[in-house]
Scaffold this active site. Structure first.
Site, PDB file in Angstrom:
ATOM      1  N   ASP A  74       8.439   7.503 -35.530  1.00  0.00           N
ATOM      2  CA  ASP A  74       8.143   7.359 -36.958  1.00  0.00           C
ATOM      3  C   ASP A  74       8.042   8.751 -37.605  1.00  0.00           C
ATOM      4  O   ASP A  74       7.415   9.653 -37.049  1.00  0.00           O
ATOM      5  CB  ASP A  74       6.803   6.626 -37.096  1.00  0.00           C
ATOM      6  CG  ASP A  74       6.479   6.261 -38.524  1.00  0.00           C
ATOM      7  OD1 ASP A  74       7.226   5.459 -39.097  1.00  0.00           O
ATOM      8  OD2 ASP A  74       5.484   6.774 -39.059  1.00  0.00           O
ATOM      9  N   GLU A  94      13.385   8.370 -36.771  1.00  0.00           N
ATOM     10  CA  GLU A  94      13.395   7.997 -38.181  1.00  0.00           C
ATOM     11  C   GLU A  94      13.236   9.303 -38.937  1.00  0.00           C
ATOM     12  O   GLU A  94      12.147   9.850 -39.036  1.00  0.00           O
ATOM     13  CB  GLU A  94      12.241   7.056 -38.539  1.00  0.00           C
ATOM     14  CG  GLU A  94      12.361   6.560 -39.968  1.00  0.00           C
ATOM     15  CD  GLU A  94      11.072   6.590 -40.793  1.00  0.00           C
ATOM     16  OE1 GLU A  94      11.062   6.006 -41.867  1.00  0.00           O
ATOM     17  OE2 GLU A  94      10.086   7.219 -40.366  1.00  0.00           O
TER      18      GLU A  94
HETATM   19  C1  GLC Z   1       7.829   5.154 -41.741  1.00  0.00           C
HETATM   20  C2  GLC Z   1       7.661   3.668 -41.557  1.00  0.00           C
HETATM   21  C3  GLC Z   1       6.963   3.131 -42.759  1.00  0.00           C
HETATM   22  C4  GLC Z   1       5.610   3.770 -42.857  1.00  0.00           C
HETATM   23  C5  GLC Z   1       5.722   5.292 -42.863  1.00  0.00           C
HETATM   24  C6  GLC Z   1       4.402   5.942 -42.632  1.00  0.00           C
HETATM   25  O1  GLC Z   1       8.630   5.471 -42.813  1.00  0.00           O
HETATM   26  O2  GLC Z   1       8.913   3.074 -41.334  1.00  0.00           O
HETATM   27  O3  GLC Z   1       6.855   1.738 -42.745  1.00  0.00           O
HETATM   28  O4  GLC Z   1       4.972   3.375 -44.037  1.00  0.00           O
HETATM   29  O5  GLC Z   1       6.570   5.745 -41.846  1.00  0.00           O
HETATM   30  O6  GLC Z   1       4.027   5.790 -41.289  1.00  0.00           O
END
Ligand code: GLC
Length: 556
Positions: A214, A277
């Site tokens: 994440d 991500e």
């Molecule tokens: C990422 C996740 C999202 C979350 C954010 C903070 O973007 O996919 O859902 O709110 O991180 O952890």
């Protein structure tokens, strides 16, 4: 002779599976957003047991692996992305034993399991943050500006809206790039590194096959935490360099994790992976995350955000493939997830486009992620009442993390259809799945559902679509089956073929894929025998009629 194709024709059986070295290079990975997938105990919230019971459905769908969103102990200020204990399962979702059983059951079916890891921030209920001494060392505290420190230390804004700083009752401020309940960790502290490596080993020991990292672009902040100098920062994420995202320093962390993953996997004869991500401003910057000694995959959000236009799609595909090829990595395609408007709605409210976009994605070289419910053609739910919404961004006046860039294709929406989600917030893509029946909760569980499901989803359930060759579910099943059987799909070469304006055509070994992005039929010399199409394609003598907004796979 006229040949009409709405369902797959039998494809030639190919020896082997066409997998290159590295299962992840062309894996299709299904995202289970746990709280909205399947509820086993009737509290209206999906759970691990519910997910385990539905694994045969995923096996039958034809995916290779499952990514589970956070199910760890959490106050749920941000759907579980605020973790209070990284080694415990939140009672909402079950127990550690349920996690163990889910992983084993998936493996028994031949499905790999990826879990989320959230290293940029913890919950403010995490024991580290609760202890003022530890907190000062392991999070980012700074004195305020102004005569008595009453102003935030800099001008950074939270992705969810409002300042990225909150003042404590001790008078200092802490950084939170997301909600105030999600304080950012201090990655200059070696104890933070050690803890995350230990957390990874904990889950690897339980048998997981990888981690979705994440905010993989967020852990390191520019030295001195400099001001940015203008507002609306959330909208710049992924579009330009910011002092809190995509800093070069994050790559040292990913290199260390790759050593851990490789070492762990080598010792056990398996390959365990990391998927980033990361919102990076260019395909080249994104490719840095998948250099040979870093993570294995990085979601291609540039593709996700591309408008439904042939030139734009072609250029984003070219840029992505070139950038990942330059570091020897595959490209990781994605069209929907729990942070963005579902692609049926985003692509102009058009299921035809969504189906075509999916077949395009699955024909491209590399790996692909599917988001639960896209195989049912679910639209974004755009009329949730305010009182049921839970996205923290809604309460802070910000935007969804993922809803950045030109993702909402309003300009090309057919017939002026609404293209966006509900004000760009994320509850509308998180509505629990419809499995069966005519009425909510459509078999989601024995109770209700934490977000209300639309009254007209009876025709979209898994049960309603199963066996109907025209359904989106059967299209996904057929596409994934062909992808497994045909050696020309998945990892490997592709080249563009000549095509009329508005149409894309490219070849893979033994195959040709056409995509008509125009709203009307286009005729062209039949390139081969149709294998699968997102809409009925006709071949009359030697001429093929590609329906508007369609994608077809041809055997050549
Ligand atoms: C990422 C996740 C999202 C979350 C954010 C903070 O973007 O996919 O859902 O709110 O991180 O952890």
């Amino acid at each position: 002779m006229t040949q009409e194709l709405t369902s797959p024709s039998p494809a030639p059986q190919a020896p082997g599976t066409g997998r290159g070295p590295g299962w992840w290079r062309d894996a299709v990975i299904y995202q289970v957003y746990v709280r909205s997938f399947a509820d086993s105990d009737g509290d209206g919230i999906g759970d691990l047991r519910g997910a385990r019971e539905r694994l045969p459905y995923l096996k039958d769908l034809g995916v290779d692996a499952v990514w589970l969103t956070p199910f760890y102990a959490s106050p749920q200020a941000d759907g579980g992305y605020d973790v209070a204990d990284y080694r415990a399962v939140d009672p909402l979702f079950g127990t550690l034993q349920d996690a163990d059983e889910l992983i084993r059951a998936a493996h028994d079916l031949g499905l790999r399991v990826i879990v989320d890891i959230v290293p940029n921030h913890t919950s403010d209920r995490h024991p580290w943050f609760q202890d003022p001494e530890l907190a000062r060392q392991r999070y980012l505290f700074r004195p305020g500006k102004g005569e008595s420190g009453e102003l935030p230390p800099n001008d950074w804004e939270s992705v969810f809206g409002g300042p990225a700083w909150t003042r404590t009752d001790r008078g200092d401020w802490y950084l939170h790039l997301f909600a105030p309940e999600q304080p950012d960790l201090n990655w200059d502290n070696p104890e933070v590194h050690a803890e995350f490596e230990a957390i990874m080993r904990f889950w690897l020991d339980l048998g997981v096959d990888g981690f979705r990292v994440d905010v993989a672009h967020g852990m390191i902040k520019a030295p001195g935490l400099p001001d940015i100098g203008h507002g609306a920062q959330a909208q710049l994420i992924g579009a330009q360099m910011l002092p809190f995202f995509d800093q070069d320093g994050v790559h040292a962390i990913h290199r260390a994790w790759r050593r851990l993953l490789d070492g762990y996997g080598d010792a056990r004869g398996k390959q365990v992976i990391g998927v980033a991500e990361a919102w990076a401003p260019t395909a080249e910057r994104l490719a840095l995350y998948v250099r040979p000694d870093e993570l294995h995959q990085a979601f291609n959000f540039q593709f996700l955000n591309a408008p439904w236009q042939s030139d734009a799609l072609r250029s984003v595909i070219d840029a992505s493939l070139a950038a990942t090829a330059s570091v020897g990595a595959p490209t990781t395609w994605v069209l929907s997830n729990h942070d963005v408007v579902r692609h049926t709605t985003r692509l102009g409210g058009s299921l035809a486009r969504a189906r075509a976009a999916t077949l395009l994605m699955l024909a491209l070289p590399g790996s692909a992620y599917l988001y639960q419910g896209e195989e049912l053609g679910l639209p974004e739910v755009t009329d949730l009442p305010d009182e049921v919404r839970q996205d923290p961004a809604f309460f802070r006046g910000g935007r969804a993390t993922g809803a950045v860039g030109p993702g909402t294709d309003t300009e090309s929406a057919p017939d002026g259809a609404a293209a966006g989600g509900q004000d760009g917030f994320r509850d509308g893509c998180r509505v629990p799945l419809p499995w069966s029946g005519e009425l909510p909760p459509y078999g989601f569980g024995p109770g209700g559902s934490w977000l209300p499901q639309p009254a007209d989803w009876g025709g979209l359930t898994v049960a309603a679509q199963t066996g109907d060759p025209a359904s989106t579910l059967e299209l996904y099943r057929a596409a994934l089956e062909l992808r497994r059987r045909l050696p020309g799909l998945g990892d490997g070469p592709m080249s563009w073929a000549p095509a009329p304006d508005g149409v894309l055509a490219f070849t893979r070994p033994g195959l040709l894929c056409t995509v008509n992005t125009l709203g009307h039929d286009v005729g062209l010399p039949a390139p081969g025998t149709p294998l699968l199409s997102s809409a009925p394609v006709t071949v009359d003598d030697a001429t093929a009629q590609l329906p508007g907004d369609s994608c077809t796979w041809w055997a050549i």
